[in-house]
Design an enzyme around this catalytic site. Structure first.
Site, PDB file in Angstrom:
ATOM      1  N   ALA A 126      45.235  49.656  47.899  1.00  0.00           N
ATOM      2  CA  ALA A 126      45.727  49.437  46.538  1.00  0.00           C
ATOM      3  C   ALA A 126      46.343  48.047  46.427  1.00  0.00           C
ATOM      4  O   ALA A 126      47.514  47.846  46.777  1.00  0.00           O
ATOM      5  CB  ALA A 126      46.741  50.514  46.165  1.00  0.00           C
ATOM      6  N   GLU A 129      45.923  44.849  40.340  1.00  0.00           N
ATOM      7  CA  GLU A 129      46.824  45.314  39.285  1.00  0.00           C
ATOM      8  C   GLU A 129      46.219  45.051  37.905  1.00  0.00           C
ATOM      9  O   GLU A 129      45.351  44.168  37.766  1.00  0.00           O
ATOM     10  CB  GLU A 129      48.178  44.617  39.401  1.00  0.00           C
ATOM     11  N   GLY A 133      44.006  41.107  38.717  1.00  0.00           N
ATOM     12  CA  GLY A 133      42.650  40.833  39.174  1.00  0.00           C
ATOM     13  C   GLY A 133      42.648  40.133  40.521  1.00  0.00           C
ATOM     14  O   GLY A 133      43.237  40.605  41.484  1.00  0.00           O
ATOM     15  N   GLU A 243      35.698  42.056  54.420  1.00  0.00           N
ATOM     16  CA  GLU A 243      35.234  42.731  53.210  1.00  0.00           C
ATOM     17  C   GLU A 243      34.139  41.915  52.521  1.00  0.00           C
ATOM     18  O   GLU A 243      33.148  42.461  52.024  1.00  0.00           O
ATOM     19  CB  GLU A 243      36.399  42.953  52.250  1.00  0.00           C
ATOM     20  N   GLY A 340       9.379  48.437  34.136  1.00  0.00           N
ATOM     21  CA  GLY A 340       9.248  48.590  32.698  1.00  0.00           C
ATOM     22  C   GLY A 340      10.124  49.715  32.171  1.00  0.00           C
ATOM     23  O   GLY A 340      11.285  49.868  32.562  1.00  0.00           O
ATOM     24  N   GLY A 364      36.198  42.155  45.924  1.00  0.00           N
ATOM     25  CA  GLY A 364      36.481  41.345  47.108  1.00  0.00           C
ATOM     26  C   GLY A 364      36.694  39.874  46.805  1.00  0.00           C
ATOM     27  O   GLY A 364      36.658  39.032  47.711  1.00  0.00           O
ATOM     28  N   GLY A 365      36.931  39.546  45.546  1.00  0.00           N
ATOM     29  CA  GLY A 365      37.030  38.151  45.118  1.00  0.00           C
ATOM     30  C   GLY A 365      35.802  37.787  44.313  1.00  0.00           C
ATOM     31  O   GLY A 365      34.674  37.925  44.798  1.00  0.00           O
TER      32      GLY A 365
END
Length: 380
Positions: A126, A129, A133, A243, A340, A364-365
Site C-alpha cells: 500500500a 494515495e 500517484g 517491479e 476485427g 510501477g511508475g
C-alpha cells in the site's frame, strides 16, 4: 532458444508452473474474469507447488533466493493463463513481501514470510494515495509517534489484493516533508480503525481485487516498523527496480499471447475466399508485431542479466519497461484489429489482453516517470 539466460533448473520450474496453470487456472479463468474474483484456495495450491516461494531464502520457506531469471520464468508461465488480473493478485506478495524479507526484524520475518509463501496468508503493498500517484516522496498518510506505537491516519488507493489481504506493507510519513520522512509499517486486517472500501471497478484485471484503504487513528506497535524509521523511501525505490523488470516481462507476455492468437486466427479465418494470412497487409502487420516483440524481449533479458550480476540498472530497467509497454500497446492493438469484430467480443482472448495490457505503462511508475529517470541518468 533462450539458453543464454535460462538453465535446466529454470526450465524445470517452467514446466512445473505450466502444469499448475493448465490444471488449476486455465479451466476456470473465463468464469473468474466474469465473476471479478478467483478462489482463495489458489494461493495455498501455489504455495504447495513452490511457486510463491521463488526468490526467497529456504530459511524463510522459499526455494530460490536471488535468482532474477527464476522470477521471470514464473511470471511468463502464470501469464499464459491469459489474465493479468489473476497474476497480479496471486503474486501481490512479489512487491509487498521483499521489504519485510530484507529489512524486517527476525521476529517479523519468521512470523509473516513463511505463512505467506505457503499461501496461508495474503499480503498487499500500500503506497499509492488518492492525491499522489507516482509522487511517492510526497505521500501524506501520517504515522504519529506515540511512544511504543504509532497512530496512523490517511488513505491509499488502487491497492492490489486490498480487500482479501491479511497483511499490508504500508508506506507512511513519520518525519518531515519529502522522501526523508517516509517509513514502512506492517499493518494487519482487523486493526481497529483500519477499513477497506468496495472493490474498485477497472478497465482490466477484472478478477483481481483492487481497493481503497482507510486509516483512522490505527494503533500500530513500534515492533511493526520495517527497517529503520524514515528510511522507507529507499525500500520503495529498491522494490521498484524489480517491479519494473517484472512489468516489462508482463508486457512482453501480453505481446506474445496476442501475437500467437493473431497468427492462429490469420491462418484459420477466411475472407474474400482465402485465409487472412494470404493477405499481404496482414502478413506485414504480423511481421512487424513479431519483430518488435523479439527486440523487446531480448532487451528485457539483457537488463535482467545486468541486474542478476548485481550491476546498477536504474536507467536500463526504465528503458526496458517503456520499450516493452510501447511494444505491447502496439501488438495488442493490432491483434484486436486483425480479429476485427471478434476482437471486440469479451469471449476473445485478445479483447482481454488489450484491456489488461493498458496498466503496464501506468503501474510501477508511469511511462512519463520512466522517461524522467532515464533523462536524469543521462545527465539532463
Amino acid at each position: 532458444m533462450y539458453t543464454t539466460y535460462f538453465n535446466e533448473t529454470h526450465e524445470e520450474v517452467r514446466r512445473n508452473v505450466r502444469r499448475f496453470v493448465e490444471r488449476h487456472v486455465s479451466p476456470g479463468i473465463q468464469d473468474w474474469e466474469e465473476a471479478g474474483t478467483f478462489p482463495r484456495e489458489l494461493y495455498t495450491l501455489a504455495g504447495e507447488a513452490g511457486i510463491l516461494g521463488v526468490g526467497y531464502p529456504e530459511a524463510l520457506g522459499g526455494n530460490s533466493e536471488g535468482d532474477v531469471f527464476m522470477m521471470l520464468v514464473v511470471t511468463e508461465e502464470l501469464l499464459r493463463a491469459g489474465s493479468g488480473g489473476f497474476f497480479s493478485s496471486l503474486m501481490s506478495h512479489g512487491i509487498a513481501l521483499p521489504p519485510i524479507a530484507k529489512w524486517g526484524s527476525d521476529a517479523m520475518k519468521q512470523r509473516v514470510v513463511p505463512e505467506v509463501l505457503r499461501g496461508e496468508r495474503i499480503i498487499s503493498l500500500a503506497v499509492t494515495e488518492p492525491g499522489g500517484g507516482s509522487d511517492v516522496a510526497n505521500l501524506t498518510t501520517r504515522a504519529v509517534d506515540c511512544g511504543d506505537h504509532y497512530k496512523v491516519s490517511g488513505s491509499k488507493t488502487y491497492i492490489t489484493s486490498g480487500i482479501r489481504a491479511d497483511y499490508y506493507t504500508v508506506a507512511v510519513r513519520t518525519g518531515g516533508e519529502g522522501y526523508g520522512g517516509v517509513s514502512m509499517l506492517l499493518m494487519e486486517k482487523g486493526m481497529p480503525g483500519f477499513t477497506t472500501g468496495q472493490p474498485l471497478k477497472k478497465m482490466g484485471w477484472w478478477c483481481s481485487d483492487t481497493a481503497e484503504l482507510f486509516f483512522d487513528n490505527v494503533v500500530v506497535p513500534k515492533s511493526n516498523l520495517i527497517g529503520q524509521e524514515n528510511c522507507g523511501f529507499l525500500m520503495i525505490m529498491n522494490n521498484f527496480e524489480s517491479e519494473r523488470l517484472g512489468l516489462a516481462c508482463y508486457a512482453n507476455m501480453m505481446s506474445e499471447l496476442a501475437l500467437n492468437a493473431a497468427i492462429d486466427y490469420a491462418k484459420n479465418r477466411t475472407t474474400f475466399g482465402k485465409p487472412l494470412s494470404k493477405h499481404q497487409v496482414i502478413r506485414h502487420k504480423i511481421a512487424d508485431m513479431a519483430t518488435q516483440l523479439e527486440a523487446s524481449r531480448e532487451f528485457t533479458y539483457r537488463v535482467a542479466a545486468r541486474m542478476h550480476a548485481g550491476k546498477n540498472a536504474l536507467k536500463e530497467v526504465s528503458m526496458a519497461k517503456n520499450f516493452a509497454t510501447k511494444t505491447s500497446d502496439f501488438i495488442t492493438y493490432e491483434a484486436v484489429q486483425i480479429f476485427g469484430g471478434m476482437g471486440y467480443m469479451r469471449e476473445s482472448l485478445v479483447e482481454r489482453l488489450y484491456r489488461d495490457n493498458r496498466i503496464a505503462s501506468i503501474g510501477g511508475g508511469t511511462y512519463e516517470i520512466m522517461n524522467e529517470i532515464i533523462g536524469k541518468q543521462l545527465g539532463l
